[in-house]
Scaffold this motif. Structure first.
Motif, PDB file in Angstrom:
ATOM      1  N   GLY A  66      -5.962  11.226  16.944  1.00 34.28           N
ATOM      2  CA  GLY A  66      -5.852  12.660  17.161  1.00 34.28           C
ATOM      3  C   GLY A  66      -7.157  13.365  17.450  1.00 34.28           C
ATOM      4  N   HIS A  67      -8.209  12.620  17.776  1.00 32.68           N
ATOM      5  CA  HIS A  67      -9.511  13.208  18.063  1.00 32.68           C
ATOM      6  C   HIS A  67     -10.094  12.601  19.342  1.00 32.68           C
ATOM      7  CE1 HIS A  67      -9.106  14.355  13.838  1.00 32.68           C
ATOM      8  NE2 HIS A  67     -10.053  15.273  14.054  1.00 32.68           N
ATOM      9  N   VAL A  68     -10.951  13.386  19.973  1.00 34.62           N
ATOM     10  CA  VAL A  68     -11.738  12.897  21.097  1.00 34.62           C
ATOM     11  C   VAL A  68     -13.118  12.539  20.571  1.00 34.62           C
ATOM     12  CG1 VAL A  68     -12.629  13.406  23.394  1.00 34.62           C
ATOM     13  CG2 VAL A  68     -10.507  14.468  22.633  1.00 34.62           C
ATOM     14  N   HIS A  69     -13.565  11.327  20.888  1.00 39.00           N
ATOM     15  CA  HIS A  69     -14.850  10.866  20.385  1.00 39.00           C
ATOM     16  C   HIS A  69     -15.896  10.902  21.498  1.00 39.00           C
ATOM     17  CE1 HIS A  69     -11.980   9.366  17.404  1.00 39.00           C
ATOM     18  NE2 HIS A  69     -12.997   9.366  16.561  1.00 39.00           N
ATOM     19  N   THR A  70     -17.071  11.388  21.154  1.00 35.68           N
ATOM     20  CA  THR A  70     -18.171  11.508  22.107  1.00 35.68           C
ATOM     21  C   THR A  70     -19.409  10.819  21.544  1.00 35.68           C
ATOM     22  OG1 THR A  70     -18.903  13.645  21.224  1.00 35.68           O
ATOM     23  CG2 THR A  70     -17.259  13.687  22.986  1.00 35.68           C
ATOM     24  N   SER A  77     -30.896   5.727  17.333  1.00 41.67           N
ATOM     25  CA  SER A  77     -29.681   4.948  17.535  1.00 41.67           C
ATOM     26  C   SER A  77     -28.617   5.850  18.153  1.00 41.67           C
ATOM     27  CB  SER A  77     -29.199   4.356  16.207  1.00 41.67           C
ATOM     28  OG  SER A  77     -28.114   3.477  16.426  1.00 41.67           O
ATOM     29  N   TYR A  78     -27.409   5.315  18.270  1.00 40.19           N
ATOM     30  CA  TYR A  78     -26.321   6.060  18.888  1.00 40.19           C
ATOM     31  C   TYR A  78     -25.113   6.031  17.964  1.00 40.19           C
ATOM     32  CZ  TYR A  78     -29.203   5.572  23.040  1.00 40.19           C
ATOM     33  OH  TYR A  78     -30.260   5.626  23.920  1.00 40.19           O
ATOM     34  N   GLY A  79     -24.431   7.162  17.865  1.00 36.25           N
ATOM     35  CA  GLY A  79     -23.236   7.261  17.051  1.00 36.25           C
ATOM     36  C   GLY A  79     -22.180   8.088  17.753  1.00 36.25           C
ATOM     37  N   LEU A  80     -21.065   8.326  17.060  1.00 35.35           N
ATOM     38  CA  LEU A  80     -19.933   9.029  17.645  1.00 35.35           C
ATOM     39  C   LEU A  80     -19.627  10.302  16.868  1.00 35.35           C
ATOM     40  CD1 LEU A  80     -17.494   6.038  18.344  1.00 35.35           C
ATOM     41  CD2 LEU A  80     -19.147   7.092  19.897  1.00 35.35           C
ATOM     42  N   ASP A  81     -19.204  11.330  17.603  1.00 41.41           N
ATOM     43  CA  ASP A  81     -18.669  12.550  17.017  1.00 41.41           C
ATOM     44  C   ASP A  81     -17.165  12.582  17.288  1.00 41.41           C
ATOM     45  OD1 ASP A  81     -21.231  13.418  16.296  1.00 41.41           O
ATOM     46  OD2 ASP A  81     -21.524  14.432  18.220  1.00 41.41           O
ATOM     47  N   ALA A  82     -16.402  13.183  16.394  1.00 40.47           N
ATOM     48  CA  ALA A  82     -14.955  13.313  16.557  1.00 40.47           C
ATOM     49  C   ALA A  82     -14.590  14.791  16.653  1.00 40.47           C
ATOM     50  CB  ALA A  82     -14.215  12.661  15.387  1.00 40.47           C
ATOM     51  N   TRP A  83     -13.884  15.152  17.740  1.00 41.44           N
ATOM     52  CA  TRP A  83     -13.500  16.536  17.987  1.00 41.44           C
ATOM     53  C   TRP A  83     -11.978  16.636  18.061  1.00 41.44           C
ATOM     54  CZ3 TRP A  83     -17.547  19.737  17.811  1.00 41.44           C
ATOM     55  CH2 TRP A  83     -18.818  19.217  18.094  1.00 41.44           C
ATOM     56  N   PRO A  84     -11.408  17.755  17.588  1.00 42.63           N
ATOM     57  CA  PRO A  84      -9.945  17.921  17.671  1.00 42.63           C
ATOM     58  C   PRO A  84      -9.460  17.785  19.109  1.00 42.63           C
ATOM     59  CG  PRO A  84     -10.886  19.592  16.238  1.00 42.63           C
ATOM     60  CD  PRO A  84     -12.048  18.887  16.897  1.00 42.63           C
ATOM     61  N   LEU A  85      -8.339  17.140  19.266  1.00 40.29           N
ATOM     62  CA  LEU A  85      -7.829  16.819  20.596  1.00 40.29           C
ATOM     63  C   LEU A  85      -7.493  18.060  21.409  1.00 40.29           C
ATOM     64  CD1 LEU A  85      -7.014  14.484  22.442  1.00 40.29           C
ATOM     65  CD2 LEU A  85      -4.736  14.524  21.398  1.00 40.29           C
ATOM     66  N   GLU A  86      -7.167  19.184  20.769  1.00 42.86           N
ATOM     67  CA  GLU A  86      -6.737  20.357  21.531  1.00 42.86           C
ATOM     68  C   GLU A  86      -7.848  20.938  22.394  1.00 42.86           C
ATOM     69  OE1 GLU A  86      -7.416  21.789  17.193  1.00 42.86           O
ATOM     70  OE2 GLU A  86      -6.441  20.107  18.222  1.00 42.86           O
TER      71      GLU A  86
END
Length: 379
Positions: A66-70, A77-86
């Protein structure tokens, strides 16, 4: 498609080996190349050409739980953020809109880094892809990557500007090289949203000159009936050392009320000196239902005072080419865009490098005669 004798894609997403990406081994998710495009261009001392290609690397499957990851750079280093799909516009896989405040805030679904690609002297053959010389984020002000390199050779030094992207600011960062391939970070030279900085390939009266393009949400109107139209324009700046820049008092290239580029204009290739003056290739955008139609135009500037425009080609020099991207149809997420980012002299013609559809690198041979005929009045 143009009528130039050479006009083709020379490097694209399938030519990138992500096993050698700066991001390799940092993420537990598969990535892919959203685009390999908008390349800076220069000639090396050995006669070969070098493209400094923007690689936009994104998650293969950004939507999970249910999230978009960027992707974001953090502390080496590199990591991911999670944003609401809407907030995710599936029609535009490049971004996630965040919040509902008084200004636009977005997260990028890809992180961009710069990959040097060495070509033959005519630009038609890839000789080497220099993953060991890739330029990746190294500070918080580059947390979302580096975009759209422009390379200028001034005397015996190569100078490269990039747009460094982060929540802190969208800044212009300067890199330098003694050979055109190995670039080191110099400094941040322009602050927030002053994009498309192009350093002239040569000094004028001992000074460095550059074209800049600051962006904003407010512009003041010209008087009724003016030949000029308010909006983003190509400004000028000077510097004693290429690090400390002062805005020039006179304007540069401004949008005209009678021109097709009614959305905005901006710098393209770093200006190069010809017998007639400084040749400047720039982009103009015509509004449509999407991001607009990007085309390449040209202007000839006075060799001693680049704020004086000698003439401008009213017809586009380059148009977007659906024929070139047809073999990559399954990869297309954007159309109607050619974004010129480099030019070198090749005898009776110029080699012009562009990004096509934010997807691949386009190389065009443009006869010098194209700029000698009277193609319009000064802008």
């Amino acid at each position: 498609m143009s009528n130039f004798p050479v006009d083709r894609l020379v490097f694209g997403p399938d030519d990138v080996d992500l096993a050698r990406s700066p991001l390799a081994g940092h993420l537990d998710r598969e990535t892919h190349v959203l685009g390999a495009f908008n390349p800076g261009l220069t000639r090396l001392a050995n006669g070969n050409l070098a493209l400094m290609v923007r690689i936009a690397e994104a998650l293969r499957q950004p939507v999970l739980d249910g999230h978009v990851h960027t992707i974001r750079w953090r502390d080496g280093s590199y990591g991911l953020d999670a944003w609401p799909l809407e907030g995710f516009d599936r029609a535009d896989p490049r971004r996630v809109l965040v919040g509902d405040g008084p200004w636009t805030v977005m997260a990028l679904t890809s992180l961009s880094w710069i990959l040097p690609v060495e070509l033959s002297s005519d630009g038609l053959t890839v000789l080497a892809v220099h993953y060991d010389k890739a330029i990746a984020p190294q500070a918080d002000f580059q947390a979302l990557g580096l975009e759209d390199a422009r390379v200028s050779r001034v005397a015996d030094r190569w100078l490269m500007t990039t747009c460094s992207v982060s929540p802190e600011r969208q800044s212009t960062t300067l890199y330098a090289s003694d050979n055109g391939l190995d670039f080191t970070f110099v400094d941040m030279v322009l602050d927030h949203q002053n994009k498309d900085m192009l350093i002239f390939e040569g000094l004028i009266d001992g000074q460095y000159w550059a074209q800049t393009r600051p962006l904003g949400d407010l512009y003041f109107a010209y008087p009724p009936g003016s030949e000029w139209r308010s909006g983003p324009s190509i400004n000028l700046a000077t510097s004693p050392d290429a690090r400390h820049w002062k805005p020039h008092l006179r304007p540069g290239i401004r949008p005209r009320t009678d021109g097709p580029a009614r959305a905005r204009i901006g710098g393209g290739a770093p200006p190069i000196l010809t017998e007639d003056g400084w040749l400047s290739l720039w982009h103009g955008v015509e509004p449509n239902d999407g991001v607009g139609i990007y085309r390449t135009y040209w202007s000839l500037l006075d060799r001693d005072d680049p704020s004086m425009i000698l003439r401008t080609g009213l017809a586009p020099l380059l148009e977007p080419s659906a024929a070139l991207t047809a073999p990559l149809e399954d990869r297309l997420y954007l159309r109607d865009v050619v974004f010129t980012t480099g030019i070198v002299d090749e005898g009776d013609h110029y080699v012009v490098a562009s990004g096509e559809a934010d997807l691949a690198c386009r190389l065009t041979h443009v006869p010098k005669m194209r700029f000698q005929a009277p193609f319009g009045e000064g802008a």
